[in-house]
Design an enzyme around this catalytic site. Structure first.
Site, mmCIF file in Angstrom:
data_model
loop_
_atom_site.group_PDB
_atom_site.id
_atom_site.type_symbol
_atom_site.label_atom_id
_atom_site.label_comp_id
_atom_site.label_asym_id
_atom_site.label_seq_id
_atom_site.Cartn_x
_atom_site.Cartn_y
_atom_site.Cartn_z
ATOM 1 N N TYR A 144 -3.262 22.161 76.198
ATOM 2 C CA TYR A 144 -2.516 23.183 75.455
ATOM 3 C C TYR A 144 -3.495 23.978 74.585
ATOM 4 C CZ TYR A 144 0.369 25.055 71.624
ATOM 5 O OH TYR A 144 0.936 25.865 70.668
ATOM 6 N N LYS A 148 -4.759 27.806 74.826
ATOM 7 C CA LYS A 148 -4.412 28.726 73.722
ATOM 8 C C LYS A 148 -5.683 29.462 73.262
ATOM 9 C CE LYS A 148 -0.825 29.237 71.813
ATOM 10 N NZ LYS A 148 0.311 30.146 72.161
HETATM 11 N N1 NDP Z 1 6.086 25.098 67.466
HETATM 12 C C1 NDP Z 1 4.943 25.037 66.791
HETATM 13 O O1 NDP Z 1 4.755 24.220 65.887
HETATM 14 C C2 NDP Z 1 3.848 26.000 67.105
HETATM 15 C C3 NDP Z 1 3.974 26.924 68.125
HETATM 16 N N2 NDP Z 1 2.962 27.823 68.365
HETATM 17 C C4 NDP Z 1 3.124 28.816 69.433
HETATM 18 O O2 NDP Z 1 4.315 29.536 69.195
HETATM 19 C C5 NDP Z 1 4.869 29.984 70.426
HETATM 20 C C6 NDP Z 1 6.336 29.648 70.449
HETATM 21 O O3 NDP Z 1 6.493 28.254 70.332
HETATM 22 P P1 NDP Z 1 7.927 27.576 70.320
HETATM 23 O O4 NDP Z 1 8.951 28.582 69.981
HETATM 24 O O5 NDP Z 1 7.788 26.350 69.520
HETATM 25 O O6 NDP Z 1 8.062 27.155 71.846
HETATM 26 P P2 NDP Z 1 9.350 27.125 72.793
HETATM 27 O O7 NDP Z 1 9.009 26.207 73.919
HETATM 28 O O8 NDP Z 1 10.566 26.838 72.012
HETATM 29 O O9 NDP Z 1 9.450 28.619 73.329
HETATM 30 C C7 NDP Z 1 8.645 29.155 74.355
HETATM 31 C C8 NDP Z 1 9.528 29.903 75.337
HETATM 32 O O10 NDP Z 1 8.723 30.420 76.388
HETATM 33 C C9 NDP Z 1 9.339 30.116 77.628
HETATM 34 N N3 NDP Z 1 8.381 30.115 78.724
HETATM 35 C C10 NDP Z 1 7.543 29.115 79.086
HETATM 36 N N4 NDP Z 1 6.860 29.445 80.187
HETATM 37 C C11 NDP Z 1 7.261 30.692 80.533
HETATM 38 C C12 NDP Z 1 6.936 31.565 81.605
HETATM 39 N N5 NDP Z 1 6.057 31.227 82.547
HETATM 40 N N6 NDP Z 1 7.544 32.766 81.657
HETATM 41 C C13 NDP Z 1 8.456 33.124 80.729
HETATM 42 N N7 NDP Z 1 8.826 32.327 79.713
HETATM 43 C C14 NDP Z 1 8.229 31.129 79.603
HETATM 44 C C15 NDP Z 1 9.945 28.754 77.369
HETATM 45 O O11 NDP Z 1 10.858 28.375 78.364
HETATM 46 P P3 NDP Z 1 11.002 26.776 78.690
HETATM 47 O O12 NDP Z 1 11.477 26.149 77.418
HETATM 48 O O13 NDP Z 1 11.972 26.729 79.808
HETATM 49 O O14 NDP Z 1 9.608 26.322 79.052
HETATM 50 C C16 NDP Z 1 10.572 28.977 76.006
HETATM 51 O O15 NDP Z 1 11.817 29.612 76.107
HETATM 52 C C17 NDP Z 1 4.030 29.352 71.527
HETATM 53 O O16 NDP Z 1 3.100 30.280 71.999
HETATM 54 C C18 NDP Z 1 3.304 28.219 70.825
HETATM 55 O O17 NDP Z 1 2.059 27.986 71.427
HETATM 56 C C19 NDP Z 1 1.828 27.839 67.614
HETATM 57 C C20 NDP Z 1 1.661 26.941 66.601
HETATM 58 C C21 NDP Z 1 2.634 25.961 66.264
#
Ligand code: NDP
Ligand SMILES: CC(C)=CCC[C@@H](C)[C@H]1CC[C@H]2C3=C(CC[C@]12C)[C@@]1(C)CCC(=O)C[C@@H]1CC3
Length: 345
Positions: A144, A148
């Site tokens: 991951y 990133k």
């Molecule tokens: N949560 C945290 O603590 C942190 C998060 N981040 C970053 O923040 C961002 C959001 O995180 P978060 O909201 O927690 O994650 P989520 O998993 O809740 O949201 C990500 C969304 O992207 C979708 N997704 C995944 N793969 C694809 C694809 N190939 N095409 C289209 N959509 C896709 C997921 O669908 P599905 O669920 O079906 O996979 C999901 O709906 C990410 O980039 C993460 O790296 C950074 C630091 C901390």
């Protein structure tokens, strides 16, 4: 020939808008008068005023319609960090992000705000008040983080003021809040299995946990400050609650808020890390025969037992960032939002 609408600067698309952060971002953008489209692999809700496009961001043909007549794109899609699927991370976070950039340029999008992560500089050892000029992790702790890093590099390198394609990366850390599918659910599941009795190390390690509304605020500020003359073009920004807290105090507060006992007994960090490493190796070797997912992975132990907190001075200076919700209030709002995870529910 159909006339293309001139993109309004209040028309935006949130890639990953069905996810935890994405949905909070969509709700705030609507509140602030933006018209919003969501592109995601799944549609998890419906909201008046939001147009949904469902598809894989790696497929430019399905992505392009979601970017038409839009001036601003937020990219916050990623596979869940808990997965161990290297191929998936590389495909979505690296190849997929390349596709997002190409599609934005092709569609005439002017601004791209990436949700990166503060963990791009984390190697499993202490970071105290880390600034954005820390080098990227040479030995990232998992696929991951590794992908990133590549994703952030791609987006920042694509910033081109001459071509009027501006990019910025937001690096949040430890996002929590209502509807989070990771932090509170993992914590409660661990407590319900009777495994939340131990504190790894002496329990004094400080960490950033960031309430989701502050992360959203940072994203919107970045989008609104992204202009050709702005110092934020092509740069990463830490966005946190700016209130580092002891990892184990935070966990205890959430646990007790939901009616569970706080962890009490101390275990030496090196012992737990060593055991987690052994378990991880065992899981790797046995993978063709049996599949099991240990709770205590080396990555989780490192996150739970080291200092990792970051300075948001750069965001304060360049875009006037200030958290909108304090840590205590954030914890209260979060605990209240999980009645179904309360002890005995
Ligand atoms: N949560 C945290 O603590 C942190 C998060 N981040 C970053 O923040 C961002 C959001 O995180 P978060 O909201 O927690 O994650 P989520 O998993 O809740 O949201 C990500 C969304 O992207 C979708 N997704 C995944 N793969 C694809 C694809 N190939 N095409 C289209 N959509 C896709 C997921 O669908 P599905 O669920 O079906 O996979 C999901 O709906 C990410 O980039 C993460 O790296 C950074 C630091 C901390
Ligand atoms: C600050 C930060 C980057 C938080 C990210 C969220 C998750 C990585 C954590 C959410 C719940 C945490 C948790 C543990 C490790 C880190 C989390 C998964 C443990 C597995 C650590 C070891 C234990 O004793 C149990 C913990 C359960 C909760």
């Amino acid at each position: 020939m159909a006339t293309r609408l001139r993109p309004s600067n209040k028309r935006c698309t949130v890639i990953g808008g069905s996810g935890f952060l994405g949905r909070h971002l969509v709700e705030k953008l609507l509140e602030r008068g933006y018209s919003v489209s969501v592109f995601d692999i799944r549609q998890s809700y419906e909201l008046p005023g939001v147009t949904f496009y469902q598809g894989d961001l790696c497929d430019k043909r399905t992505l392009l319609p979601a970017l038409q007549d839009v001036s601003l794109v937020f990219h916050c899609a990623s596979p869940a960090p808990g997965s161990d699927n290297r191929e998936l991370f590389e495909r979505v976070n690296i190849l997929g992000t390349r596709t997002v950039i190409e599609a934005c340029v092709e569609a005439g999008v002017q601004k791209l705000v990436l949700t990166s992560s503060a963990s791009v500089v984390f190697e499993g050892t202490d970071i105290k008040n880390g600034r954005e000029d820390l080098p990227y992790a040479k030995k990232p702790i998992d696929y991951y983080t590794q992908t990133k890093i590549e994703q952030e590099k791609l987006v920042l390198a694509a910033c081109d003021t001459e071509k009027n394609f501006l990019t910025v990366a937001i690096r949040p850390h430890g996002i929590f809040g209502p509807r989070d599918p990771q932090l509170v659910p993992i914590l409660v599941d661990t407590a319900r299995r009777g495994k939340m009795k131990f504190i790894i190390g002496d329990g004094t390690n400080l960490v950033d946990f960031t309430f989701v509304e502050n992360v959203v605020h940072g994203h919107i500020l970045a989008a609104e400050h992204l202009r050709p003359s702005s110092p934020i073009c092509g740069k990463p920004y830490h966005i946190t609650n700016d209130e580092p807290v002891r990892f184990w105090d935070f966990m205890s507060e959430v646990l007790m808020g939901l009616g569970y006992a706080a962890p009490r007994y101390h275990l030496p960090y090196t012992l737990v890390y060593g055991l987690a490493l052994l378990l991880w190796l065992l899981a790797l070797v046995l993978r063709p025969l049996v599949s099991f997912k240990p709770t205590f992975t080396p990555m989780r132990v490192a996150l739970a037992g080291t200092h990792h907190y970051y300075s948001c001075e750069r965001a304060k200076q360049d875009m006037g960032y200030k958290p909108v919700i304090g840590l205590k209030e954030g914890i209260t709002l979060t605990v209240q939002s999980y009645p179904h995870l309360r002890r005995g529910a």
